[in-house]
Design an enzyme around this catalytic site. Structure first.
Site, PDB file in Angstrom:
ATOM      1  N   ASP A  13      14.659  -2.306  37.378  1.00 30.77           N
ATOM      2  CA  ASP A  13      16.058  -2.037  37.059  1.00 30.77           C
ATOM      3  C   ASP A  13      16.221  -1.296  35.738  1.00 30.77           C
ATOM      4  O   ASP A  13      17.201  -1.487  35.029  1.00 30.77           O
ATOM      5  CB  ASP A  13      16.885  -3.344  37.050  1.00 30.77           C
ATOM      6  CG  ASP A  13      16.634  -4.173  38.291  1.00 30.77           C
ATOM      7  OD1 ASP A  13      16.705  -3.594  39.386  1.00 30.77           O
ATOM      8  OD2 ASP A  13      16.348  -5.372  38.165  1.00 30.77           O
ATOM      9  N   LYS A  16      15.485   3.785  37.133  1.00 26.83           N
ATOM     10  CA  LYS A  16      14.536   4.761  37.686  1.00 26.83           C
ATOM     11  C   LYS A  16      15.232   5.736  38.633  1.00 26.83           C
ATOM     12  O   LYS A  16      14.877   6.899  38.689  1.00 26.83           O
ATOM     13  CB  LYS A  16      13.408   4.057  38.461  1.00 26.83           C
ATOM     14  CG  LYS A  16      12.435   3.317  37.578  1.00 26.83           C
ATOM     15  CD  LYS A  16      11.245   2.819  38.365  1.00 26.83           C
ATOM     16  CE  LYS A  16      11.580   1.644  39.271  1.00 26.83           C
ATOM     17  NZ  LYS A  16      12.034   0.439  38.566  1.00 26.83           N
ATOM     18  N   GLY A  40      15.675  -1.210  44.689  1.00 25.00           N
ATOM     19  CA  GLY A  40      17.062  -0.760  44.759  1.00 25.00           C
ATOM     20  C   GLY A  40      17.267   0.347  43.757  1.00 25.00           C
ATOM     21  O   GLY A  40      17.203   0.113  42.561  1.00 25.00           O
ATOM     22  N   HIS A  41      17.426   1.568  44.248  1.00 26.00           N
ATOM     23  CA  HIS A  41      17.639   2.695  43.346  1.00 26.00           C
ATOM     24  C   HIS A  41      19.044   3.248  43.570  1.00 26.00           C
ATOM     25  O   HIS A  41      19.402   3.571  44.690  1.00 26.00           O
ATOM     26  CB  HIS A  41      16.610   3.796  43.610  1.00 26.00           C
ATOM     27  CG  HIS A  41      15.224   3.409  43.195  1.00 26.00           C
ATOM     28  ND1 HIS A  41      14.119   4.183  43.430  1.00 26.00           N
ATOM     29  CD2 HIS A  41      14.772   2.323  42.533  1.00 26.00           C
ATOM     30  CE1 HIS A  41      13.048   3.587  42.938  1.00 26.00           C
ATOM     31  NE2 HIS A  41      13.413   2.453  42.404  1.00 26.00           N
ATOM     32  N   GLN A 223       9.978  -1.335  41.494  1.00 25.57           N
ATOM     33  CA  GLN A 223       9.756  -2.492  40.616  1.00 25.57           C
ATOM     34  C   GLN A 223       9.171  -2.003  39.283  1.00 25.57           C
ATOM     35  O   GLN A 223       9.541  -0.933  38.842  1.00 25.57           O
ATOM     36  CB  GLN A 223       8.872  -3.561  41.277  1.00 25.57           C
ATOM     37  CG  GLN A 223       9.530  -4.252  42.467  1.00 25.57           C
ATOM     38  CD  GLN A 223       9.292  -3.522  43.763  1.00 25.57           C
ATOM     39  OE1 GLN A 223       8.187  -3.061  44.026  1.00 25.57           O
ATOM     40  NE2 GLN A 223      10.304  -3.406  44.592  1.00 25.57           N
TER      41      GLN A 223
HETATM   42  P1  IMP Z   1       9.886  -9.824  46.052  1.00 23.72           P
HETATM   43  O1  IMP Z   1       9.404  -8.469  45.653  1.00 23.72           O
HETATM   44  O2  IMP Z   1      11.111  -9.786  46.915  1.00 23.72           O
HETATM   45  O3  IMP Z   1       8.788 -10.673  46.618  1.00 23.72           O
HETATM   46  O4  IMP Z   1      10.354 -10.573  44.707  1.00 23.72           O
HETATM   47  C1  IMP Z   1       9.425 -10.950  43.706  1.00 23.72           C
HETATM   48  C2  IMP Z   1      10.005 -10.731  42.306  1.00 23.72           C
HETATM   49  O5  IMP Z   1      10.174  -9.335  42.070  1.00 23.72           O
HETATM   50  C3  IMP Z   1      11.382 -11.361  42.085  1.00 23.72           C
HETATM   51  O6  IMP Z   1      11.472 -11.786  40.746  1.00 23.72           O
HETATM   52  C4  IMP Z   1      12.337 -10.200  42.314  1.00 23.72           C
HETATM   53  O7  IMP Z   1      13.553 -10.384  41.648  1.00 23.72           O
HETATM   54  C5  IMP Z   1      11.520  -9.074  41.712  1.00 23.72           C
HETATM   55  N1  IMP Z   1      11.879  -7.763  42.259  1.00 23.72           N
HETATM   56  C6  IMP Z   1      11.511  -7.240  43.448  1.00 23.72           C
HETATM   57  N2  IMP Z   1      12.006  -6.014  43.594  1.00 23.72           N
HETATM   58  C7  IMP Z   1      12.677  -5.726  42.471  1.00 23.72           C
HETATM   59  C8  IMP Z   1      13.386  -4.557  42.011  1.00 23.72           C
HETATM   60  O8  IMP Z   1      13.466  -3.513  42.659  1.00 23.72           O
HETATM   61  N3  IMP Z   1      13.960  -4.668  40.765  1.00 23.72           N
HETATM   62  C9  IMP Z   1      13.825  -5.775  40.009  1.00 23.72           C
HETATM   63  N4  IMP Z   1      13.175  -6.869  40.398  1.00 23.72           N
HETATM   64  C10 IMP Z   1      12.601  -6.842  41.616  1.00 23.72           C
END
Ligand code: IMP
Length: 429
Positions: A13, A16, A40-41, A223
């Site tokens: 977040d 990007k 999420g972009h 991420q």
């Molecule tokens: P997962 O990727 O859904 O398994 O989540 C694992 C961790 O990564 C959690 O803390 C999510 O909030 C974090 N996370 C996954 N995708 C994103 C992203 O695009 N932005 C920020 N945090 C993310």
């Protein structure tokens, strides 16, 4: 000129989407190489706001966009996203979008498992996005995943489904989830297969040929480094490698193809989900950062935790990903703060540390050491030249550079595409 790999240098977040959109303008091809629709972009262009989870951001500008083998792809989510952005006027067809035929699928049973585990984990929950990403990667590494290339091969697909369900059935029973039959899953896949088939190709070949022809590639990370499955705050991480080194493996090119490594860094810190966050602010200042920065998830709507800029973590990301330059985003969110703090080290008992240790208890125990800086009252929002920045903002940016050991290439001063201060063009043009 060379290629560029963009990655988040904090917990995601960092903004990007905007940077990638801006860079996509200079690139010929945009490639996603890890993650899935947990990302999420957000991209704002004029009056339109696009929200992407799976599609590479290059689709906004009609650039060849590749979903690489390192991505886990929920085909239903992908099709929905394609329809949504088509309704906003974007063109998505197999000339614009290529999906690696060796990428693994995220299935409904992965989402079930993700949610059921989180619901039962109590205080030990990770705070995942619930999109099934972790379970899908487990199946990939467990060599029982369904890949896009399997969808057209009915006999192989049936055998693969059986193998997959042999693993999932006991898990589902243990979690009180309803049974999934092989027939039901096969029917779902048969239905979706022709819809995704036109996009599925050996993406590594498409990319290799393009690079050979001198096309410029932008590798789009999702991420961020501190969520990397090896280097992040494990187990509070995502299930893929998010570091720059993954760009090669997740796209099917050699390591040198990644080119210039650009880290995206927010001028303060945020995190969604659980896990250590040394510089977190649970007070009014944290609230104020969240409100000013509109810190809510793009796709999940979750409120993000906020805190001061942590130079220790970013320095670690710079080292782990070989970040050569950064884009500093959301500087304008700090407008109006009388004083600002930057975390410059950690204290654990009577020791000081200049890195985040690997152990979970140690990570939870570190106390931030802060350096205080003067804030600025002038608005930096929308500023497009270095000269227009207040002196205190310049000092803040310079301080960050010195602490993290990487140059600021670009400063972003609003969500708008053109509100940037360019110091060094990452593509070198
Ligand atoms: P997962 O990727 O859904 O398994 O989540 C694992 C961790 O990564 C959690 O803390 C999510 O909030 C974090 N996370 C996954 N995708 C994103 C992203 O695009 N932005 C920020 N945090 C993310």
């Amino acid at each position: 000129m060379g290629n560029v790999t963009v990655i988040g240098a904090q917990w995601g977040d960092e903004g990007k989407g905007k940077v990638i959109d801006w860079l996509a303008d200079r690139a010929d091809i945009v490639v996603r190489f890890q993650g899935g629709n947990n990302a999420g972009h957000t991209i704002v262009v004029g009056n339109s706001t696009y929200k992407f989870a799976l599609l590479p951001s290059g689709v906004v500008q009609g650039k060849l966009s590749i979903i690489g083998n390192g991505v886990v792809v929920d085909p239903w989510a992908l099709l929905e996203e394609i329809e949504r952005v088509r309704a906003q006027g974007l063109t998505i067809n197999p000339q614009v979008l290529v999906l690696a035929d060796n990428a693994c699928l995220v299935l409904p049973l992965h989402r079930d498992l993700d949610s059921a585990r989180e619901a039962r984990a109590g205080a030990g929950r990770i705070g995942t996005t619930g999109r099934g990403i972790g379970p899908a990667y487990e199946d990939k590494v467990g060599r029982r995943a369904i890949r896009f290339c399997d969808l057209g091969d009915e006999a192989a697909l049936k055998a693969k489904i059986e193998r997959l369900l042999a693993h999932h059935e006991p898990l589902r029973r243990g979690l009180d989830l309803p049974e999934v039959t092989a027939e039901a899953l096969l029917a779902l896949l048969r239905e979706v297969a022709p819809k995704v088939a036109p996009y599925a190709q050996p993406a590594w070949r498409v990319l290799g040929a393009a690079i050979g022809a001198g096309r410029r590639v932008l590798f789009e990370g999702a991420q961020a480094t501190m969520l990397d499955v090896d280097h992040g705050t494990y187990p509070y991480v995502t299930s893929s490698n998010t570091v720059a080194g993954q760009a090669a493996a997740g796209a099917g090119v050699g390591p040198a193809a990644g080119g210039y490594v650009l880290g995206i860094v927010k001028a303060y810190a945020t995190r969604v989900g659980e896990g250590p966050f040394p510089s977190e602010l649970t007070d009014e200042t944290g609230e104020r950062l969240g409100q000013r920065g509109n810190e809510f998830g793009t796709n999940t709507g979750r409120k993000r935790r906020c805190g001061w800029f942590d130079s220790v973590l970013v320095r670690q990301s710079v080292a782990i990903s070989g970040i050569q330059g950064i884009v500093l985003t959301k500087l304008d969110v700090l407008d109006g703060f009388e004083t600002l703090k930057i975390c410059t080290g950690y204290r654990v008992g009577d020791r000081t540390l200049d890195y985040l240790p690997a152990g979970l208890s140690e990570q939870a125990a570190v106390q931030p050491i802060y350096e205080e800086m003067e804030g600025w009252t002038h608005a930096t929002r929308g500023v497009r030249s270095w000269r227009e920045l207040p002196a205190a903002a310049v000092n803040y940016v310079r301080k960050i550079e010195a602490l993290i050991g990487a140059q600021v290439a670009v400063v972003s001063t609003s969500p708008e595409r053109d509100d940037i201060i360019m110091i060094r063009d990452p593509f070198g043009k």
